[in-house]
Design an enzyme around this catalytic site. Structure first.
Site, PDB file in Angstrom:
ATOM      1  N   LEU A  91       0.882  -1.171   0.000  1.00 43.67           N
ATOM      2  CA  LEU A  91       0.000   0.000   0.000  1.00 43.67           C
ATOM      3  C   LEU A  91       0.912   1.211   0.000  1.00 43.67           C
ATOM      4  O   LEU A  91       1.877   1.252   0.763  1.00 43.67           O
ATOM      5  CB  LEU A  91      -0.845   0.021   1.271  1.00 43.67           C
ATOM      6  CG  LEU A  91      -2.095  -0.850   1.325  1.00 43.67           C
ATOM      7  CD1 LEU A  91      -2.667  -0.853   2.723  1.00 43.67           C
ATOM      8  CD2 LEU A  91      -3.135  -0.349   0.352  1.00 43.67           C
ATOM      9  N   ASP A  92       0.659   2.197  -0.835  1.00 42.27           N
ATOM     10  CA  ASP A  92       1.561   3.356  -0.828  1.00 42.27           C
ATOM     11  C   ASP A  92       1.257   4.271   0.360  1.00 42.27           C
ATOM     12  O   ASP A  92       0.338   4.011   1.145  1.00 42.27           O
ATOM     13  CB  ASP A  92       1.551   4.089  -2.168  1.00 42.27           C
ATOM     14  CG  ASP A  92       0.216   4.715  -2.494  1.00 42.27           C
ATOM     15  OD1 ASP A  92      -0.610   4.828  -1.576  1.00 42.27           O
ATOM     16  OD2 ASP A  92      -0.005   5.080  -3.655  1.00 42.27           O
ATOM     17  N   VAL A  93       2.073   5.303   0.503  1.00 43.54           N
ATOM     18  CA  VAL A  93       2.038   6.091   1.748  1.00 43.54           C
ATOM     19  C   VAL A  93       0.647   6.665   2.022  1.00 43.54           C
ATOM     20  O   VAL A  93       0.145   6.613   3.145  1.00 43.54           O
ATOM     21  CB  VAL A  93       3.078   7.235   1.671  1.00 43.54           C
ATOM     22  CG1 VAL A  93       2.967   8.110   2.892  1.00 43.54           C
ATOM     23  CG2 VAL A  93       4.470   6.666   1.569  1.00 43.54           C
ATOM     24  N   ALA A 124      -2.264   5.695   0.978  1.00 48.18           N
ATOM     25  CA  ALA A 124      -3.372   4.751   1.085  1.00 48.18           C
ATOM     26  C   ALA A 124      -3.412   4.152   2.488  1.00 48.18           C
ATOM     27  O   ALA A 124      -2.419   4.136   3.205  1.00 48.18           O
ATOM     28  CB  ALA A 124      -3.204   3.649   0.052  1.00 48.18           C
ATOM     29  N   ARG A 167      -6.318   6.118  -8.278  1.00 49.51           N
ATOM     30  CA  ARG A 167      -6.470   7.577  -8.264  1.00 49.51           C
ATOM     31  C   ARG A 167      -6.662   8.099  -9.682  1.00 49.51           C
ATOM     32  O   ARG A 167      -7.437   9.014  -9.926  1.00 49.51           O
ATOM     33  CB  ARG A 167      -5.241   8.230  -7.621  1.00 49.51           C
ATOM     34  CG  ARG A 167      -5.163   7.953  -6.144  1.00 49.51           C
ATOM     35  CD  ARG A 167      -4.131   8.798  -5.439  1.00 49.51           C
ATOM     36  NE  ARG A 167      -3.953   8.231  -4.113  1.00 49.51           N
ATOM     37  CZ  ARG A 167      -2.937   7.471  -3.749  1.00 49.51           C
ATOM     38  NH1 ARG A 167      -1.951   7.245  -4.587  1.00 49.51           N
ATOM     39  NH2 ARG A 167      -2.884   6.949  -2.543  1.00 49.51           N
TER      40      ARG A 167
END
Lengths: 347, 416
Positions: free
Chosen positions: A125-127, A129, A264
Site C-alpha cells: 500500500l503506498d504512503v 493509502a 487515483r
C-alpha cells in the site's frame, strides 16, 4: 522457554494513511522483538568444573568434586567461579571439557536473544493509502508467495471530490485546474462506471487465456475462477458507487494487479468523462484476498498475543483458498494424469 | 576490533618470551604435568606481576597448556633439550599438586628442584594423558567481548554489576578499553566516586553501559567537574539526578560545561534559577549537540511564529521540545494550527501536545469531529482541553471525552 516461541503464519494489520508500509512492518517487528526478548529465555548453560573438595573429607587422592557452575549468569557464585577454573581446572575427561564451550553467556553479555524477525509484506500500500495490509512471519513468507500466485482480487473504497484536478490525482497535490460540477448526476456517474466495468471485463477475458467456447471455461466460470493467472495490466472486475453527495462521491472497486496510483487515476478519468474533473481523497483497502477489514489489527493490537490469535484465525481461510485456486490449476495442467489415475482406480 | 587482537597477540608474545627467559626450568618441569602448572604456576611464579590483569594469567595458563602438552611439543622439545639434566616429575608430586592446588606452593617449588629430568619424547601413562586438558586458546581476534568474558575478572564483575556488554561492545574502542582495565585498580575507584556523587546502586550498571569511557577518566578531573557544579549552587541530590540521567555529563570539561550553561541562559533569556531548573529536568541538553537546539528555537520563532516570551514559557514547561525533530515539530504544528484551528496562545498553554504523536492527535481529532465534539475553545461549553486530548489513554479518552465505546473508536479507526 515455551513463552518465547516465534509465531509463524499470515496476519493482516490496518495500515494508517500517511505512514509508509515499511514503517508499519518495522513497527510490528520491533514490538514483537520487544515482547519476545522480555520473555524468560532458556536457563544459562552450565560449566562442569572440578572444585576442590573440603580438605580431609576422603583423603588426598580424591580431592576434587565435579560441580555444575552457571556460565557467568547473574549469580553470586560468579566470584568463586574464576577461582575454580584457575585453581582446580584439571582432571576432567576430554569429552567433558569439550562440552563446556564458552559461547553461552548470559543475556547481558550476549545481547538480546532475538535481533530480527523474518517479516514479509503482502500486496503493498503506498504512503497515502490506508487499509488491510498482509504480513507474514516465518513460514508465512512462503504462504505469501503462494497467495501472490493465486492472483486474488482486492477491494478498495475510493473517495473522490469533483471540481478540482491536481498533478498527482490526490487531494494533497498541486492544484492544476478547477471546474464546475453542478451538471453531474448519480445516473451519469453510474453510466460511466458501467462503461468502465464493461471494458475491463473484456480485458479480463483476454488476459485470463481461456477459450470461452470450452467446457473448461464453463466450469471455471461456475466456480468464479476466471481471472488472469499471470502478470497483466490492472483490471477492475467490479465498480459501483457507494455514496453520491456533490461534490463528494465514494466508489467501491474490486480489482487485481492494481496500484493505488492507478485507482487515483481512475477517479481522475471519471471526472474527465463527466466533463468535469475530480481528485481522489482517500484510497482504503477493505479486503486483500481472504483478509477483510475485520481481520486487520489496529496499531494498538500489534502485540504477540493478538498477532498469534489473528494468525490462528486466518489459517483455515488461507489454506482453503490456496487449495481451491492452486489445486484447481494444478489439476487443469495435468488432466491426462488425472484421467489415467481414474482409469486405474476403475479397473 | 582488530586492535584488541593485536593487543591479545602482543600479550601472548610477551608471555612466550617471559616463559622462555624467566622460567624455562619451571615450565620444563611441568611439561608432563600440564594441569598442575596450569593450576598454580602463574600466581607464585610471577610475583612481580601481581598487578597484571587476572585474565592474562588465564591466557598464560592456556598458552602454556597449549604448548606444553607433549603431543604437540616439537617446539618445546628443541627448547628443552639442553636442559635434560632437569628433574622429571614424580607421580607422587603430581598427585599432590592436583589435589592440593591451593596449598603452599612454595614447598612444592623447593621440592621440585631435585626431581629427575624428563624428556619431551618420554611416554606418559594413560592416566596422565587423560588428565591433560586441551582447552581452546583464547581467540586472538574477536568482534565481541563474549569470548573473553569467562576469562576476565573485570568483565565478569562488570556483568554482575549489571553492565550490558552487548551494548558496550558496539561502541567504538569501548570493548578494548574494558579489557585493559583492572577491576581492583581502575574500576573500583570510579565506582566509589560515582556512589559518592549519588548514583544509585542499581543504576551503576545502566550508567556504565551508557558511558563506559568514564572508567578511563582521571579521578581528579571528575572531582573538579563535580566541584564546579557544586559551585554553581546545584544541590547534591540535583547533581546525582543530572549525572544519572545524562551519563556523559562528567566527561565534559569545566570550560565546556560553563559555556553550555551560558548558552542556554543567553539563548533563552532565562534567569539563572530557571536555567538551572531547566538543565536539572533535562540534563541531556547539556551533553547533546547545541546546533539542533538553536535550529529548533529558530523554527519556533520564525516558522511557527511564536513570540519570544511564549517560547520561554513553552521551553520551561516542556524542555524536550528543544531536542525534538524539526520536521515533526512543524508537521504537528501545521495540523494543530491550520487544521484544528488552535491559536498560538492555546498552544503556549498546553505545549505538551508537541510531545505526542501526530497520528494520535489526528485520529482523536477526527473521531471527535465525527461525533461533533471537537470543541477546543475554553470560552464555549463542552470544552475539551488539549492536554486531555493527547495525554489520556485510549479507554479513558473514549469514555470520558468522546463519550463513546472503545469498540466504536476502533471501528472508526478502520474507516480512516
Amino acid at each position: 522457554m515455551a513463552a518465547a516461541a516465534v509465531p509463524g503464519g499470515l496476519f493482516a494489520v490496518y495500515k494508517p494513511a500517511g505512514v509508509a508500509w515499511g514503517c508499519v512492518r518495522e513497527a510490528v517487528e520491533t514490538r514483537l522483538l520487544r515482547e519476545l526478548n522480555a520473555a524468560p529465555g532458556r536457563a544459562p548453560r552450565q560449566h562442569v568444573r572440578f572444585l576442590p573438595a573440603p580438605a580431609g573429607a576422603d583423603g588426598g587422592a580424591a580431592g576434587l568434586v565435579a560441580a555444575r557452575v552457571p556460565v557467568l549468569a547473574d549469580h553470586p557464585l560468579g566470584k568463586g567461579r574464576r577461582g575454580a577454573s584457575a585453581g582446580g581446572g584439571g582432571g576432567g575427561s576430554p569429552g567433558r571439557a569439550a562440552r563446556t564451550a564458552p559461547d553461552a553467556v548470559s543475556v547481558a553479555v550476549r545481547g538480546p536473544r532475538f535481533r530480527r524477525l523474518k517479516i514479509g509484506a503482502g500486496h503493498r500500500l503506498d504512503v497515502k493509502a490506508s487499509g488491510v495490509f498482509v504480513l507474514g512471519i516465518g513460514h508465512g513468507n512462503k504462504l505469501l508467495t503462494d497467495l501472490y500466485n493465486c492472483h486474488l482480487t482486492k477491494v478498495y473504497t475510493v473517495g473522490g471530490l469533483f471540481g478540482k484536478a491536481t498533478d498527482d490525482f490526490s487531494d494533497t497535490g498541486k492544484l492544476v485546474e478547477k471546474t464546475t460540477f453542478d451538471h453531474i448526476t448519480r445516473e451519469k456517474l453510474e453510466r460511466i462506471l458501467a462503461v468502465i466495468q464493461g471494458t475491463n471485463h473484456k480485458a479480463l477475458l483476454m488476459h485470463s487465456n481461456i477459450d470461452m467456447k470450452t467446457q473448461e471455461a464453463y466450469e471455471l466460470a461456475v466456480k468464479g475462477l476466471i481471472r488472469p493467472m499471470e502478470k497483466s495490466p490492472p483490471i477492475i472486475t467490479a465498480i459501483r458507487c457507494l455514496q453520491f453527495a456533490l461534490p463528494e462521491f465514494q466508489l467501491e472497486i474490486h480489482c487485481l494487479h492494481e496500484t493505488q496510483q492507478y485507482l487515483r487515476k481512475v477517479v481522475h478519468e471519471i471526472g474527465l468523462e463527466l466533463k468535469s474533473s475530480a481528485v481522489c481523497t482517500q484510497v482504503r483497502r477493505i479486503r486483500d484476498g481472504v483478509f477483510t477489514v475485520d481481520d486487520a489489527l489496529l496499531r494498538t493490537q500489534w502485540n504477540l498475543q493478538s498477532i498469534q490469535k489473528a494468525i490462528w484465525d486466518c489459517q483455515l481461510k488461507v489454506k482453503t483458498e490456496l487449495e481451491k485456486t492452486l489445486g484447481h490449476h494444478n489439476k487443469s495442467c495435468l488432466p491426462k494424469m488425472d484421467a489415467a489415475m481414474a482409469h486405474a482406480a476403475d479397473s | 576490533m582488530a586492535s584488541w587482537a593485536r593487543q591479545v597477540s602482543r600479550w601472548c608474545c610477551l608471555l612466550q618470551t617471559a616463559r622462555a627467559a624467566e622460567f624455562p626450568r619451571r615450565l620444563r618441569s611441568c611439561s608432563s604435568t600440564a594441569q598442575a602448572c596450569r593450576g598454580f604456576a602463574p600466581l607464585p611464579l610471577l610475583p612481580s606481576r601481581n598487578d597484571v590483569l587476572p585474565w592474562r594469567f588465564q591466557a598464560y595458563g592456556h598458552v602454556s597448556v597449549g604448548s606444553c602438552s607433549p603431543p604437540d611439543s616439537a617446539k618445546d622439545g628443541s627448547l628443552s633439550s639442553p636442559e635434560s639434566n632437569l628433574p622429571s616429575p614424580v607421580k607422587q608430586e603430581q598427585a599432590k599438586a592436583e589435589t592440593l592446588p591451593d596449598l603452599n606452593t612454595k614447598i612444592l617449588y623447593e621440592d621440585w628442584d631435585d626431581i629427575p629430568p624428563s624428556s619431551a619424547l618420554e611416554e606418559i601413562s594413560e592416566e596422565a594423558a587423560v588428565q591433560i586438558i586441551a582447552e581452546p586458546l583464547l581467540p586472538l581476534q574477536s568482534s565481541t567481548l563474549r569470548d573473553y568474558v569467562d576469562h576476565s575478572e573485570t568483565l565478569a564483575k562488570l556483568v554482575h554489576l549489571g553492565v550490558d556488554l552487548s551494548q558496550v561492545e558496539k561502541r567504538q574502542k569501548a570493548g578494548q578499553l574494558l579489557l585493559t582495565l583492572d577491576f581492583e585498580k581502575d574500576v573500583r575507584k570510579i565506582l566509589l566516586f560515582l556512589k559518592d556523587v549519588g548514583v544509585e546502586d542499581n543504576q551503576l550498571g545502566p550508567f556504565l553501559t551508557k558511558n563506559p569511557y568514564i572508567l578511563a577518566e582521571d579521578l581528579e578531573a571528575l572531582e573538579t567537574r563535580v566541584a564546579y557544579l557544586k559551585s554553581k549552587k546545584f544541590g547534591k541530590a540535583e547533581i546525582a539526578q543530572m549525572v544519572s540521567r545524562a551519563p556523559y555529563l562528567l566527561l565534559f570539561s569545566v570550560e565546556r560545561l560553563d559555556n553550555r550553561l551560558g548558552f542556554f541562559k543567553n539563548e533563552l533569556g532565562l534567569s539563572v534559577k530557571k536555567t538551572k531548573d531547566l538543565v536539572i529536568r533535562l540534563p541531556r541538553l547539556l551533553t547533546g549537540k547545541l546546533e539542533p537546539v538553536k535550529e529548533n528555537l529558530q523554527v519556533c520563532q520564525i516558522e511557527l511564529g511564536f513570540q519570544r516570551n511564549e517560547i520561554q514559557q513553552i521551553v520551561f514547561k516542556t524542555p524536550k521540545i528543544l531536542t525534538a525533530s524539526k520536521k515533526r515539530l512543524k508537521q504537528t504544528f501545521d495540523y494543530l494550527h491550520n487544521i484544528m484551528g488552535i491559536p498560538h496562545h492555546m498552544l503556549t498553554r498546553f505545549p505538551q501536545v508537541f510531545n505526542s504523536k501526530l497520528l494520535r492527535i489526528k485520529e482523536r481529532h477526527m473521531f471527535l469531529t465525527f461525533l461533533g465534539r471537537a470543541q477546543y475553545d475554553p470560552a464555549q461549553p463542552s470544552y475539551i482541553s488539549l492536554d486531555q486530548l493527547v495525554s489520556l489513554p485510549d479507554e479513558v479518552f473514549c469514555t470520558e471525552i468522546a463519550k463513546a465505546s472503545i469498540q466504536d473508536f476502533e471501528k472508526f479507526l478502520k474507516t480512516l
